[in-house]
Design an enzyme around this catalytic site. Sequence first.
Site, PDB file in Angstrom:
ATOM      1  N   MET A 107       0.829  -1.262  -0.155  1.00 43.44           N
ATOM      2  CA  MET A 107      -0.170   0.100  -0.158  1.00 43.44           C
ATOM      3  C   MET A 107       0.972   1.051  -0.054  1.00 43.44           C
ATOM      4  O   MET A 107       0.151   2.209   0.381  1.00 43.44           O
ATOM      5  CB  MET A 107      -0.981  -0.167   1.287  1.00 43.44           C
ATOM      6  N   LEU A 152       6.467   3.102   1.176  1.00 45.48           N
ATOM      7  CA  LEU A 152       7.652   1.922   1.291  1.00 45.48           C
ATOM      8  C   LEU A 152       8.803   2.221   2.328  1.00 45.48           C
ATOM      9  O   LEU A 152       9.510   3.241   2.311  1.00 45.48           O
ATOM     10  CB  LEU A 152       8.010   1.731  -0.049  1.00 45.48           C
ATOM     11  N   HIS A 153       9.026   1.296   2.966  1.00 46.48           N
ATOM     12  CA  HIS A 153      10.081   1.022   4.140  1.00 46.48           C
ATOM     13  C   HIS A 153      11.040  -0.154   3.707  1.00 46.48           C
ATOM     14  O   HIS A 153      10.841  -0.763   2.983  1.00 46.48           O
ATOM     15  CB  HIS A 153       9.765   1.233   5.506  1.00 46.48           C
ATOM     16  N   GLY A 189      11.426  -2.857   5.292  1.00 46.25           N
ATOM     17  CA  GLY A 189      10.522  -4.137   5.189  1.00 46.25           C
ATOM     18  C   GLY A 189      10.117  -4.119   3.562  1.00 46.25           C
ATOM     19  O   GLY A 189      10.500  -5.654   3.139  1.00 46.25           O
ATOM     20  N   HIS A 190       9.391  -3.590   3.101  1.00 43.14           N
ATOM     21  CA  HIS A 190       9.098  -3.597   1.727  1.00 43.14           C
ATOM     22  C   HIS A 190      10.135  -4.048   0.896  1.00 43.14           C
ATOM     23  O   HIS A 190      10.176  -4.920   0.061  1.00 43.14           O
ATOM     24  CB  HIS A 190       8.294  -2.521   1.309  1.00 43.14           C
ATOM     25  N   GLN A 220     -10.226  -2.158   2.705  1.00 41.96           N
ATOM     26  CA  GLN A 220      -9.592  -2.827   3.928  1.00 41.96           C
ATOM     27  C   GLN A 220      -9.648  -2.155   5.104  1.00 41.96           C
ATOM     28  O   GLN A 220      -8.872  -2.613   6.074  1.00 41.96           O
ATOM     29  CB  GLN A 220      -8.447  -3.613   3.742  1.00 41.96           C
ATOM     30  N   GLN A 264      -2.802 -11.896   8.602  1.00 37.49           N
ATOM     31  CA  GLN A 264      -3.121 -11.592   7.206  1.00 37.49           C
ATOM     32  C   GLN A 264      -2.428 -12.506   6.042  1.00 37.49           C
ATOM     33  O   GLN A 264      -3.142 -13.326   5.312  1.00 37.49           O
ATOM     34  CB  GLN A 264      -2.401 -10.138   6.557  1.00 37.49           C
ATOM     35  N   SER A 303       6.989  -0.361   9.750  1.00 36.56           N
ATOM     36  CA  SER A 303       5.735  -0.306   9.371  1.00 36.56           C
ATOM     37  C   SER A 303       5.448   1.160   8.728  1.00 36.56           C
ATOM     38  O   SER A 303       5.832   1.948   9.162  1.00 36.56           O
ATOM     39  CB  SER A 303       4.496  -0.606  10.303  1.00 36.56           C
ATOM     40  N   SER A 304       4.716   1.224   7.839  1.00 38.27           N
ATOM     41  CA  SER A 304       4.325   2.348   7.065  1.00 38.27           C
ATOM     42  C   SER A 304       3.727   3.250   8.111  1.00 38.27           C
ATOM     43  O   SER A 304       3.808   4.628   7.902  1.00 38.27           O
ATOM     44  CB  SER A 304       3.447   2.436   5.970  1.00 38.27           C
TER      45      SER A 304
HETATM   46  O1  PAF Z   1       0.226  -5.659   3.819  1.00 36.29           O
HETATM   47  C1  PAF Z   1      -0.497  -4.927   3.291  1.00 36.29           C
HETATM   48  O2  PAF Z   1       0.077  -3.918   2.870  1.00 36.29           O
HETATM   49  C2  PAF Z   1      -1.914  -4.868   2.455  1.00 36.29           C
HETATM   50  O3  PAF Z   1      -2.872  -5.528   3.312  1.00 36.29           O
HETATM   51  C3  PAF Z   1      -1.798  -5.685   1.098  1.00 36.29           C
HETATM   52  C4  PAF Z   1      -1.530  -7.129   1.464  1.00 36.29           C
HETATM   53  C5  PAF Z   1      -1.033  -4.819   0.381  1.00 36.29           C
HETATM   54  C6  PAF Z   1      -3.319  -5.465   0.535  1.00 36.29           C
HETATM   55  O4  PAF Z   1      -3.718  -4.187   0.488  1.00 36.29           O
END
Ligand code: PAF
Length: 277
Positions: free
Chosen positions: A28, A31-32, A34-35, A59, A151, A183-184
Amino acid sequence: MQIAKDKETLQTLLNKWSGKSIGLVPTMGALHEGHLSLIEKAKSENDFVVVSIFVNPKQFNDPKDLENYPSDLEGDLKKIQDLTDCVFCPDIENVYPNDFKELRFEIDHLEGVMEGKHRQGHFQGVCNIVYILLDLVKPTRAYFGIKDYQQLAIIRHMSKVHFPKIEIVPCEIIREENGLAKSSRNLNLSKDDFEKAAIIYQNLIAARDLIRSNKSIDQVKEIVRNNFQKEKIELEYFEITHPDTLQPINSRIPRSRGFIAAYVGNVRLIDNLELIE
Ligand code: PAF
């Protein structure tokens, strides 16, 4: 790095990669590191990598949370320009056209606790977007962080049912120096709250040590609750669960995990840790 702003452009690109392995990293944005570690892993295991950046409104159960969710597309694109082959960053109408019919997923056995219990509809929303992305990209592998453990379990289940050929790859939690999981949402913490937020990981470690020194699950829960109370940090939940069913447990079992959700300032943070090997 190619930028696809809609499904059609992405599809044209994917057609060119036919027969090659593809790693998908859904995000989403904001980005940090972790991503970036997910993207690097995807790059090392596939011929091509697609990173999706889409703040999925479905969500978010709380409109304020959606409004405050950090976003910086330009900054994100710079961070990953040398790491990925394609960024898919569609707008809402392209992902959810007017005639979009929300899908309903059979995940009741995994969503009734923790995040699913406290964020009504959250995981149906996550499954909707992840389903769309897996269906569109048809990746060889898709990458998700263990920080969002529930998740990950739900996506694994959903993907086993609908996309049995796609491998769901779990990725380790990356932490700040003070132990806070990256985390973002950390971007929304003040400097002071950033330091205070270390209490989350500290208590997961403390819970692990207490369990190892033979304290009961109930005793550990009480100690952790008191620790948060003393620091005046709102603990939404602390659960110790079975690693696969995610049901709370009363007695020790291998691989059981501790999960915390807490508000530091106004920022809701989650983390988890394996407590028993
Ligand atoms: O973990 C996230 O950033 C979100 O829940 C995801 C998996 C990209 C779905 O929008």
